[in-house]
Design an enzyme around this catalytic site. Structure first.
Site, PDB file in Angstrom:
ATOM      1  N   GLU A  16       0.818  -1.222   0.000  1.00 56.53           N
ATOM      2  CA  GLU A  16       0.000   0.000   0.000  1.00 56.53           C
ATOM      3  C   GLU A  16       0.851   1.272   0.000  1.00 56.53           C
ATOM      4  OE1 GLU A  16      -3.830   1.879   2.333  1.00 56.53           O
ATOM      5  OE2 GLU A  16      -2.710   0.262   3.272  1.00 56.53           O
ATOM      6  N   ASP A  17       1.914   1.277   0.800  1.00 59.75           N
ATOM      7  CA  ASP A  17       2.647   2.536   1.020  1.00 59.75           C
ATOM      8  C   ASP A  17       3.876   2.751   0.134  1.00 59.75           C
ATOM      9  OD1 ASP A  17       0.821   2.983   2.930  1.00 59.75           O
ATOM     10  OD2 ASP A  17       2.141   2.739   4.659  1.00 59.75           O
ATOM     11  N   ASP A  33      -1.946  -4.929  13.993  1.00 59.24           N
ATOM     12  CA  ASP A  33      -1.697  -3.609  13.377  1.00 59.24           C
ATOM     13  C   ASP A  33      -2.564  -2.544  14.058  1.00 59.24           C
ATOM     14  OD1 ASP A  33      -1.112  -1.592  11.345  1.00 59.24           O
ATOM     15  OD2 ASP A  33      -3.042  -2.117  10.430  1.00 59.24           O
TER      16      ASP A  33
END
Length: 716
Positions: free
Chosen positions: A79-80, A142
């Site tokens: 995602e990042d 998370d």
């Protein structure tokens, strides 16, 4: 970073249960993540990689397998950093890449509103869990680390994340039996959303704990003495009450802080299942057990694998709650489904019966996913499997409603709001019209159709299961019965007065009061209500009003007959929808157009019969008490009629009969075929019509079918 926060600190912890090659794979995933996130910072200013390392540490405390830990290290990479799933697959294998991809997809779910979150996104989460339960374990770790480090975020974002945690993530941790993570998420969410309340309860708990220390120590001492006396192994722990749980009990169960805190909770951890039962006997010999408070979750574990003995004792003038379990049960209770991976690398290779149960449960989830045609069906299975005593259904807007097993759409309607329950007329289950009495299944979407002016049906009390529905229905019916009995009583009294050539408005107040006193009721309304319920005769009350109270003491049959004649000249008009106190006899099933009479049924109002019904009384005196009725002109409601159709048996004839009824705008409620012989048959059917003319039209249509030899209306 301190040694404990470094990958080497983690590696040392992992080496206690993973072999060195697997520890090295986790280490390699860390260095890959460190490189991928290079230059990225958290809001606190720390390097971004501290977050995946902390997530992996949470999972290491759960003793999770190396693939879960690698996925924890890499969970934000796709995602990042723009690194594709394929690259991770090449580097770390397909299983790890799938886990990372699953976690990324969950992170992308936007919980725009609580309603949407609870429905659609819970489905997505459940599906991700079914493919590989470890996806949700990484996601929960998370979220737990994010909640621990919420401080530097803006207020609005903190509130959103805390709300989402309490609405979505804590309940999922709870459903998976992960007690430790669930309670920490709840307490962190609670202190973020309500910092003042959290601080207040926290201080109150600390203060109370200090003042109760002596009692706690004394109970613990006595328990330890008793175990030593019997030679039973066991470590005794005090059980902490969590802030969120205390707050919810105060808020929803209306309990005071001291009521909640006056229960002393202990947990005894022992070696074997056999020891659990021996310890139970020991504590029961020390303090008296409270009846009905013992639960054996060892013999009958919860669906998510939880096992323990629960008992509540009374001693030292306080209640003492005790849970007794083995070390392994303690692991399962705290870590739930995560315990599935706990012992995989244990050299002794001892997998308990309970461990196998959790294995079977996870395998069952996978199989259900394969069998289910869609996510809703799957959710239904998962929910029933997890909570056999509860069902979870969705509102049309996606909010999840929790109801007891066996609940019906009426229970659902009252659970939403009393007014919706009271005005319910129909429902849709998964968009299809369904019966209001049908028991609901988990995963269904239920929509209640209401109508202004609709009122609860007394028959609902026969199938609702929730206390709220039952009490609400009873309350409305009581009020409704009173209102209707007043109206009906007034109508019947006015008609009787007409027979005497009088109007209710002409009767003096003093005369009304005298009649009320004579009949020993509180008010004139009560007297009218008694007439409407069939407990008093309208004719007698009318005569008292006309001639003076007390003059009816020597009533004779002749008087009644004469009164009855006067009454017959002014029949009461009925519409057929008067409610609770005007009902239609099932014996003759009268419909608009039939000559009808009313029989006052003691305490229950008026029962309407066809005037040729065999069940009507035959004596002159009883006949004089019948209320003569006439139908209103503009009735549109449906009434049921039973028909008997004789016909020659041939293929498709039943369908022809049904079609004929439909063409005449009738509705079939029930159809039953009796065989007379090989050639002839008899069909009895109950049809809904709105009067005699409509019935004649339906019968004509059926008579025109060639195979039909005879048709008649049944009056039992």
């Amino acid at each position: 970073m301190s040694a404990e926060q470094t990958v080497e600190g983690l590696a040392r912890e992992l080496s206690s249960y993973l072999d060195s090659s697997r520890v090295n794979q986790v280490r390699r995933a860390y260095y890959y993540a460190e490189q991928a996130h290079e230059g990225q910072k958290r809001r606190s200013g720390e390097p971004y990689v501290t977050h995946p390392l902390a997530v992996a540490s949470i999972l290491a405390d759960l003793r999770l397998d190396h693939q879960s830990l690698m996925a924890a290290m890499l969970h934000d990479v796709i995602e990042d950093t723009g690194i594709p799933k394929e690259a991770l697959s090449d580097q770390f294998g397909e299983s790890v890449a799938d886990l990372v991809d699953g976690v990324s997809k969950l992170t992308q779910i936007e919980f725009r509103s609580r309603a949407e979150a609870q429905a659609e996104n819970f489905q997505k989460m459940t599906l991700a869990m079914a493919r590989d339960i470890r996806v949700i374990l990484v996601k929960l770790a998370d979220r737990l680390h994010n909640m621990r480090t919420l401080g530097p975020l803006p207020f609005a974002k903190r509130q959103r994340i805390a709300t989402e945690t309490l609405d979505i993530y804590a309940p999922i941790a709870n459903r998976l039996g992960m007690h430790s993570i669930c309670t920490e998420l709840e307490d962190l969410g609670f202190s973020s959303l309500y910092p003042m309340r959290s601080r207040y309860i926290s201080k109150a708990v600390a203060k109370l704990r200090g003042s109760h220390q002596e009692i706690i120590q004394e109970i613990r001492g006595r328990l330890e003495e008793k175990l030593a006396e019997r030679g039973l192994p066991g470590r005794i722990m005090g059980r902490e009450k969590h802030l969120n749980s205390i707050y919810n009990k105060m808020k929803f169960k209306q309990k005071s802080f001291h009521e909640i805190m006056d229960v002393y909770a202990f947990r005894i951890i022992t070696d074997t299942e056999d020891d659990c039962y021996r310890i139970l006997g020991a504590v029961h010999s020390l303090y008296k057990p409270l009846p009905g408070r013992f639960k054996d979750y060892i013999a009958m574990p919860k669906a998510n694998g939880y096992q323990s003995l629960h008992t509540t004792l009374f001693g030292m003038h306080v209640n003492i709650e005790i849970q007794i379990r083995t070390e392994e049960m303690e692991h399962i209770a705290n870590n739930g489904i995560a315990a599935h991976w706990m012992y995989k690398n244990d050299q002794s290779n001892i997998i308990s019966v309970n461990q196998k149960r959790v294995d079977r449960w996870v395998k069952g989830l996978m199989e259900m996913r394969e069998r289910a045609d869609d996510s809703l069906e799957f959710i239904e299975h998962v929910k029933v499997d997890l909570f056999p005593d509860e069902i979870y259904v969705f509102t049309p807007k996606g909010k999840i409603m929790e109801l007891p097993s066996g609940a019906t759409p009426i229970d659902f309607a009252y659970a939403i709001h009393t007014d919706i329950g009271n005005a319910s007329v129909a429902c849709r289950i998964n968009r299809n019209l369904a019966s209001l009495s049908q028991p609901l299944q988990s995963g269904q979407t239920v929509e209640i159709i209401t109508a202004p002016g609709a009122r609860p049906n007394p028959a609902w009390l026969g199938f609702v299961v929730t206390g709220k529905a039952r009490s609400s229905i009873r309350h409305v019916l009581k009020h409704q019965k009173r209102t209707e009995s007043l109206e009906l009583g007034k109508t019947l009294l006015k008609k009787s007065l007409n027979g005497f050539g009088q109007k209710l408005g002409d009767i003096k107040d003093a005369q009304i009061e005298a009649v009320v006193r004579h009949n020993q009721v509180q008010s004139f309304d009560d007297l009218l209500s008694e007439i409407g319920l069939g407990n008093r005769m309208a004719y007698l009350v009318a005569r008292q009003l006309v001639s003076g109270a007390g003059s009816d003491n020597q009533d004779t049959g002749a008087d009644l007959e004469q009164g009855g004649d006067g009454y017959r000249r002014a029949p009461v008009t009925i519409r057929g929808t008067e409610g609770l106190l005007v009902r239609f006899a099932q014996c003759c099933k009268p419909i608009p157009g039939d000559p009808v009479v009313g029989v006052m049924d003691f305490g229950n109002g008026m029962l309407i019969h066809s005037d040729t019904c065999e069940r009507l009384p035959e004596s002159d005196e009883a006949r004089s008490r019948l209320t003569h009725l006439k139908w209103a002109k503009d009735i549109t409601d449906e009434f049921s009629v039973e028909l008997r159709v004789e016909l020659e048996r041939q293929r498709g004839v039943i369908a022809e009969v049904a079609s004929a009824v439909a063409k005449a705008d009738g509705n079939i409620e029930r159809i039953n075929v009796e065989e007379q012989n090989a050639r002839l048959g008899i069909v009895s059917l109950v049809v809904h019509v709105n009067g005699r003319r409509h019935l004649a039209r339906v019968m004509r249509r059926i008579r025109n079918i060639r195979a039909v030899t005879h048709i008649s209306r049944i009056r039992h």
